[in-house]
Write a protein that holds these residues in place. Structure first.
Motif, PDB file in Angstrom:
ATOM      1  N   ASN A   4       1.154  -1.406  -0.081  1.00 61.48           N
ATOM      2  CA  ASN A   4       0.196   0.163  -0.242  1.00 61.48           C
ATOM      3  C   ASN A   4       0.640   1.272  -0.240  1.00 61.48           C
ATOM      4  O   ASN A   4       0.410   2.224   0.463  1.00 61.48           O
ATOM      5  CB  ASN A   4      -0.624   0.098   1.411  1.00 61.48           C
ATOM      6  CG  ASN A   4      -1.981  -1.167   1.002  1.00 61.48           C
ATOM      7  OD1 ASN A   4      -2.706  -1.492   0.362  1.00 61.48           O
ATOM      8  ND2 ASN A   4      -2.430  -2.123   2.317  1.00 61.48           N
ATOM      9  N   TYR A   6       2.785   4.384  -1.553  1.00 61.93           N
ATOM     10  CA  TYR A   6       2.511   5.899  -3.185  1.00 61.93           C
ATOM     11  C   TYR A   6       3.469   6.556  -3.097  1.00 61.93           C
ATOM     12  O   TYR A   6       3.939   7.051  -1.925  1.00 61.93           O
ATOM     13  CB  TYR A   6       1.318   6.165  -2.575  1.00 61.93           C
ATOM     14  CG  TYR A   6       0.075   5.040  -2.435  1.00 61.93           C
ATOM     15  CD1 TYR A   6      -1.105   4.896  -3.448  1.00 61.93           C
ATOM     16  CD2 TYR A   6       0.192   4.881  -1.696  1.00 61.93           C
ATOM     17  CE1 TYR A   6      -2.757   4.310  -2.800  1.00 61.93           C
ATOM     18  CE2 TYR A   6      -1.579   4.021  -1.432  1.00 61.93           C
ATOM     19  CZ  TYR A   6      -2.575   3.927  -2.242  1.00 61.93           C
ATOM     20  OH  TYR A   6      -2.958   2.943  -1.819  1.00 61.93           O
ATOM     21  N   GLU A  30       4.058   1.048 -14.430  1.00 61.15           N
ATOM     22  CA  GLU A  30       3.446   0.206 -15.413  1.00 61.15           C
ATOM     23  C   GLU A  30       4.034  -0.978 -15.549  1.00 61.15           C
ATOM     24  O   GLU A  30       3.341  -2.007 -15.000  1.00 61.15           O
ATOM     25  CB  GLU A  30       3.050   0.933 -16.277  1.00 61.15           C
ATOM     26  CG  GLU A  30       1.289   1.836 -16.091  1.00 61.15           C
ATOM     27  CD  GLU A  30       1.210   2.826 -17.682  1.00 61.15           C
ATOM     28  OE1 GLU A  30       2.006   2.439 -18.295  1.00 61.15           O
ATOM     29  OE2 GLU A  30       0.695   3.816 -17.146  1.00 61.15           O
ATOM     30  N   ARG A  34       3.144  -1.385 -10.743  1.00 63.78           N
ATOM     31  CA  ARG A  34       2.210  -0.818  -9.770  1.00 63.78           C
ATOM     32  C   ARG A  34       2.343   0.537 -10.090  1.00 63.78           C
ATOM     33  O   ARG A  34       2.186   1.315  -9.227  1.00 63.78           O
ATOM     34  CB  ARG A  34       3.676  -0.828  -9.122  1.00 63.78           C
ATOM     35  CG  ARG A  34       4.817  -1.963  -8.657  1.00 63.78           C
ATOM     36  CD  ARG A  34       6.318  -1.773  -8.216  1.00 63.78           C
ATOM     37  NE  ARG A  34       6.655  -0.535  -7.302  1.00 63.78           N
ATOM     38  CZ  ARG A  34       7.509  -0.312  -7.082  1.00 63.78           C
ATOM     39  NH1 ARG A  34       8.309  -1.012  -7.236  1.00 63.78           N
ATOM     40  NH2 ARG A  34       7.759   1.014  -6.682  1.00 63.78           N
ATOM     41  N   GLU A  35       0.908   0.189 -11.239  1.00 68.37           N
ATOM     42  CA  GLU A  35       0.464   1.780 -11.339  1.00 68.37           C
ATOM     43  C   GLU A  35      -1.015   2.536 -10.688  1.00 68.37           C
ATOM     44  O   GLU A  35      -0.301   3.667 -10.277  1.00 68.37           O
ATOM     45  CB  GLU A  35       0.133   1.892 -12.803  1.00 68.37           C
ATOM     46  CG  GLU A  35      -1.162   1.004 -12.944  1.00 68.37           C
ATOM     47  CD  GLU A  35      -0.919  -0.551 -13.286  1.00 68.37           C
ATOM     48  OE1 GLU A  35      -1.306  -2.138 -13.740  1.00 68.37           O
ATOM     49  OE2 GLU A  35       0.040  -1.597 -13.639  1.00 68.37           O
ATOM     50  N   ARG A  36      -0.788   1.949  -9.793  1.00 68.82           N
ATOM     51  CA  ARG A  36      -1.800   2.587  -8.568  1.00 68.82           C
ATOM     52  C   ARG A  36      -1.186   3.114  -7.974  1.00 68.82           C
ATOM     53  O   ARG A  36      -1.705   3.629  -6.708  1.00 68.82           O
ATOM     54  CB  ARG A  36      -2.670   1.001  -7.972  1.00 68.82           C
ATOM     55  CG  ARG A  36      -3.873   0.439  -9.035  1.00 68.82           C
ATOM     56  CD  ARG A  36      -4.494  -0.484  -8.607  1.00 68.82           C
ATOM     57  NE  ARG A  36      -5.438  -1.006  -9.774  1.00 68.82           N
ATOM     58  CZ  ARG A  36      -6.459  -1.730  -8.092  1.00 68.82           C
ATOM     59  NH1 ARG A  36      -6.681  -2.490  -7.528  1.00 68.82           N
ATOM     60  NH2 ARG A  36      -7.259  -2.525  -9.819  1.00 68.82           N
ATOM     61  N   GLU A  37      -0.223   3.254  -7.306  1.00 62.32           N
ATOM     62  CA  GLU A  37       0.754   3.295  -6.701  1.00 62.32           C
ATOM     63  C   GLU A  37       1.100   4.783  -6.839  1.00 62.32           C
ATOM     64  O   GLU A  37       1.180   5.922  -6.615  1.00 62.32           O
ATOM     65  CB  GLU A  37       1.936   2.815  -6.610  1.00 62.32           C
ATOM     66  CG  GLU A  37       1.654   1.715  -5.714  1.00 62.32           C
ATOM     67  CD  GLU A  37       3.274   1.056  -5.572  1.00 62.32           C
ATOM     68  OE1 GLU A  37       4.972   1.543  -5.914  1.00 62.32           O
ATOM     69  OE2 GLU A  37       3.409  -0.804  -5.601  1.00 62.32           O
TER      70      GLU A  37
END
Length: 197
Positions: A4, A6, A30, A34-37
């Motif tokens: 979790n 970022y 990407e 880990r693009e959501r980070e």
């Protein structure tokens, strides 16, 4: 990097989330799945409003799962946030004292990636002054990536301001740091190390 974690990317003056370095960071994350980070907002012209937005985004994840990457004026902002939130920060050709560089930009201008005009107001200079960090408190919190060929800012000011921090000084290059893809893994590795310490 923890599950979790970022990365908050802060672009420079007249720039945007579509800037070269922001896109390089996005593409690499990407590729790593880990693009959501990545958190990469469009910052308002007002430094005060920009930091209010950044704080709002950062405080959802700080202090245990956030690192900051800032370029140019974004490096100045990243330093203020890192001091306030006690999080790791990578500063790329950072503006150490934008008051002396941005006074000449007061007025209406456009961003590099848009024809949409925006106004950089005189009162924004005072807002910048309020955000200035005269001396960093924990050098180990920072990683400076600076280019000797920066045609906008003097890398020697950066080296002095981030004394004691991890530093990678690139011979040559430019303010945009055209070779940034060569260094993105080093940047993300520092982010990972800082968050997991």
């Amino acid at each position: 990097m923890t599950a979790n974690a970022y990365v908050l990317y802060l672009h420079g003056f007249r720039s945007s989330p579509r800037s070269f370095k922001a896109r390089v960071v996005q593409k690499r994350l990407e590729e790593l799945g880990r693009e959501r980070e990545l958190i990469c907002p469009q910052l308002p012209a007002s430094p005060k409003a920009a930091m209010e937005l950044a704080l709002l985004l950062a405080e959802r994840h700080a202090p245990h799962a956030l690192s900051i990457v800032g370029s140019s004026l974004g490096g100045f902002y990243a330093t203020w946030l890192a001091e306030r939130l006690d999080v790791p920060a990578v500063v790329i050709n950072p503006s150490v004292n934008p008051l002396k560089n941005l006074e000449k930009h007061v007025g209406v201008t456009t961003a590099w990636h848009s024809d949409e005009p925006f106004e950089f107001k005189q009162e924004y200079i005072a807002e910048l002054a309020a955000l200035r960090v005269p001396r960093i408190t924990k050098p180990e919190r920072y990683f400076l990536l600076a280019a000797t060929g920066d045609e906008v800012l003097d890398y020697r000011d950066m080296v002095a301001h981030y004394a004691g921090a991890r530093q990678h000084v690139i011979e040559g290059s430019d303010h945009a740091m055209s070779e940034f893809p060569q260094y993105v893994d080093e940047v993300l590795a520092f982010c990972t190390q800082g968050v997991t310490q």
